[in-house]
Write a protein that holds these residues in place. Structure first.
Motif, mmCIF file in Angstrom:
data_model
loop_
_atom_site.group_PDB
_atom_site.id
_atom_site.type_symbol
_atom_site.label_atom_id
_atom_site.label_comp_id
_atom_site.label_asym_id
_atom_site.label_seq_id
_atom_site.Cartn_x
_atom_site.Cartn_y
_atom_site.Cartn_z
ATOM 1 N N UNK A 144 0.868 -1.172 0.000
ATOM 2 C CA UNK A 144 0.000 0.000 0.000
ATOM 3 C C UNK A 144 0.907 1.225 0.000
ATOM 4 N N UNK A 145 0.994 1.876 -1.157
ATOM 5 C CA UNK A 145 1.878 3.039 -1.325
ATOM 6 C C UNK A 145 3.310 2.722 -0.909
ATOM 7 N N UNK A 146 3.766 1.534 -1.245
ATOM 8 C CA UNK A 146 5.150 1.153 -0.969
ATOM 9 C C UNK A 146 5.365 0.433 0.342
ATOM 10 N N UNK A 147 4.353 0.394 1.203
ATOM 11 C CA UNK A 147 4.462 -0.305 2.492
ATOM 12 C C UNK A 147 3.876 -1.705 2.341
ATOM 13 N N UNK A 148 4.658 -2.719 2.621
ATOM 14 C CA UNK A 148 4.203 -4.103 2.479
ATOM 15 C C UNK A 148 3.196 -4.457 3.571
ATOM 16 N N UNK A 149 2.124 -5.119 3.177
ATOM 17 C CA UNK A 149 1.044 -5.422 4.110
ATOM 18 C C UNK A 149 1.456 -6.415 5.191
ATOM 19 N N UNK A 150 2.451 -7.246 4.907
ATOM 20 C CA UNK A 150 2.869 -8.251 5.883
ATOM 21 C C UNK A 150 3.992 -7.805 6.781
ATOM 22 N N UNK A 151 4.487 -6.584 6.603
ATOM 23 C CA UNK A 151 5.590 -6.070 7.431
ATOM 24 C C UNK A 151 5.080 -5.058 8.447
ATOM 25 N N UNK A 152 5.946 -4.720 9.432
ATOM 26 C CA UNK A 152 5.526 -3.806 10.490
ATOM 27 C C UNK A 152 6.568 -2.711 10.715
ATOM 28 N N UNK A 153 6.166 -1.659 11.410
ATOM 29 C CA UNK A 153 6.977 -0.452 11.541
ATOM 30 C C UNK A 153 8.285 -0.683 12.275
ATOM 31 N N UNK A 154 8.271 -1.512 13.316
ATOM 32 C CA UNK A 154 9.462 -1.696 14.137
ATOM 33 C C UNK A 154 10.399 -2.770 13.598
ATOM 34 N N UNK A 155 10.121 -3.298 12.432
ATOM 35 C CA UNK A 155 10.958 -4.348 11.848
ATOM 36 C C UNK A 155 12.320 -3.779 11.445
ATOM 37 N N UNK A 166 10.883 -0.013 3.056
ATOM 38 C CA UNK A 166 11.769 0.604 4.042
ATOM 39 C C UNK A 166 10.947 1.332 5.086
ATOM 40 N N UNK A 167 11.655 1.888 6.087
ATOM 41 C CA UNK A 167 10.958 2.549 7.187
ATOM 42 C C UNK A 167 10.217 3.803 6.728
ATOM 43 N N UNK A 168 10.717 4.493 5.725
ATOM 44 C CA UNK A 168 10.049 5.701 5.250
ATOM 45 C C UNK A 168 8.641 5.370 4.761
ATOM 46 N N UNK A 169 8.529 4.349 3.899
ATOM 47 C CA UNK A 169 7.222 3.960 3.373
ATOM 48 C C UNK A 169 6.333 3.360 4.470
ATOM 49 N N UNK A 171 6.365 3.998 7.708
ATOM 50 C CA UNK A 171 5.893 5.064 8.597
ATOM 51 C C UNK A 171 4.858 5.942 7.900
ATOM 52 N N UNK A 172 5.116 6.253 6.624
ATOM 53 C CA UNK A 172 4.199 7.121 5.870
ATOM 54 C C UNK A 172 2.806 6.514 5.766
ATOM 55 N N UNK A 173 2.723 5.185 5.729
ATOM 56 C CA UNK A 173 1.426 4.514 5.631
ATOM 57 C C UNK A 173 0.907 4.102 7.010
ATOM 58 N N UNK A 174 1.791 3.539 7.830
ATOM 59 C CA UNK A 174 1.372 2.996 9.120
ATOM 60 C C UNK A 174 0.907 4.036 10.121
ATOM 61 N N UNK A 175 1.612 5.158 10.205
ATOM 62 C CA UNK A 175 1.253 6.181 11.199
ATOM 63 C C UNK A 175 -0.142 6.768 10.945
ATOM 64 N N UNK A 176 -0.482 7.177 9.708
ATOM 65 C CA UNK A 176 -1.859 7.656 9.477
ATOM 66 C C UNK A 176 -2.920 6.604 9.795
ATOM 67 N N UNK A 177 -2.631 5.329 9.468
ATOM 68 C CA UNK A 177 -3.587 4.275 9.794
ATOM 69 C C UNK A 177 -3.811 4.193 11.300
ATOM 70 N N UNK A 178 -2.727 4.246 12.071
ATOM 71 C CA UNK A 178 -2.840 4.173 13.523
ATOM 72 C C UNK A 178 -3.569 5.381 14.083
ATOM 73 N N UNK A 179 -3.281 6.566 13.558
ATOM 74 C CA UNK A 179 -3.902 7.783 14.074
ATOM 75 C C UNK A 179 -5.413 7.785 13.831
ATOM 76 N N UNK A 180 -5.822 7.435 12.609
ATOM 77 C CA UNK A 180 -7.260 7.429 12.308
ATOM 78 C C UNK A 180 -7.969 6.355 13.125
#
Length: 266
Positions: A144-155, A166-169, A171-180
């Motif tokens: 999803x926008x470069x962030x793999x669905x099976x991976x996690x932020x702290x990996x 990578x962490x940039x992608x 964080x860019x996807x994971x953080x908004x998901x967590x906030x909403x």
């Protein structure tokens, strides 16, 4: 233990992935994201009736709160008599103190199964219940926008690089998901606990603490624990659904109470 739920849940996910995979590429992030969202919506739709029953039971118990306090004040020193009077009160009014808990207990295995089906898409897995090895690889390769669905932020960065992200992608996807998802949790708890606090002021401190701890816990778990992006999508979809469902079901019960009040007056 949960296999009786895991296979049906994974079958529903497989069905939606087949549907959306026929529209988009089966390996695309779009197909998998929509599959997860519609899996959540399908299960939550099936559980609307128990949720409505729990809300009605909760309202009945809230209406009895003043009389319950009177009984505790009157028979507080005689626990046996107080228990008997409370039982009579429940019998007279048709209230069930477990009415709000039982539907939640029914829903819990389903929600846990949904969570574990998404968590079981792991590297090296030959299958995930209904999904074969190709299905597992398809999920792990989807992004999803470069962030793999099976991976996690702290990996670790090296592991993310091995999956093509990578962490940039992440964080860019994971953080908004967590906030909403956290905001949806906060507002649904605030709405749901408002009436509970009004009926039982002594619980105000606890309910207010829960209202803030639950969203914070979601942010912390998403940031520091192995929670894949696919699971964050599950959190987002289920919490947004909960917020909308609560608003919808509350209106239904409010109308029922208004109709009952008018009938009693007439």
């Amino acid at each position: 233990m949960f296999d009786v739920f895991l296979y049906p849940v994974s079958a529903i996910l497989w069905f939606w992935h087949t549907v959306f995979g026929a529209i988009a590429s089966p390996d695309s992030g779009v197909a998998w994201v929509l599959s997860i969202v519609f899996l959540v919506f399908t299960l939550r739709l099936l559980l609307v009736k128990p949720a409505l029953g729990a809300l009605r039971a909760g309202r009945r118990m809230q209406a009895l709160a003043p009389r319950m306090r009177q009984l505790k004040e009157k028979y507080g020193k005689d626990r046996g008599r107080m228990a008997e009077e409370i039982r009579k009160l429940h019998t007279e009014t048709g209230a069930n103190p477990l009415g709000g808990c039982l539907p939640a207990l029914i829903q819990l295995p389903v929600f846990l199964s949904l969570y574990w089906v998404l968590r079981d898409f792991t590297p090296g897995a030959q299958s995930n219940h209904v999904f074969d090895h190709a299905g597992v690889r398809s999920f792990l390769n989807a992004d999803l926008f470069g962030a793999k669905l099976g991976n996690w932020l702290s990996q670790p960065a090296a592991e993310l690089a091995a999956f093509g992200t990578d962490h940039v992608h992440m964080i860019a996807v994971g953080v908004p998901l967590m906030l909403v998802a956290s905001l949806a949790t906060f507002f649904s708890l605030r709405s749901g606990l408002a009436r509970q606090t009004a009926a039982a002021p002594e619980t105000a401190g606890i309910t207010k603490l829960m209202m803030y701890l639950a969203p914070v816990g979601m942010l912390v778990s998403g940031a520091f624990f192995p929670v894949p992006i696919g699971v964050l999508l599950y959190f987002l979809a289920t919490n947004v659904w909960t917020l909308g469902q609560q608003h919808f079901l509350t209106k239904i019960v409010d109308r029922e109470e208004e109709t009952g009040s008018r009938a009693a007056i007439e």
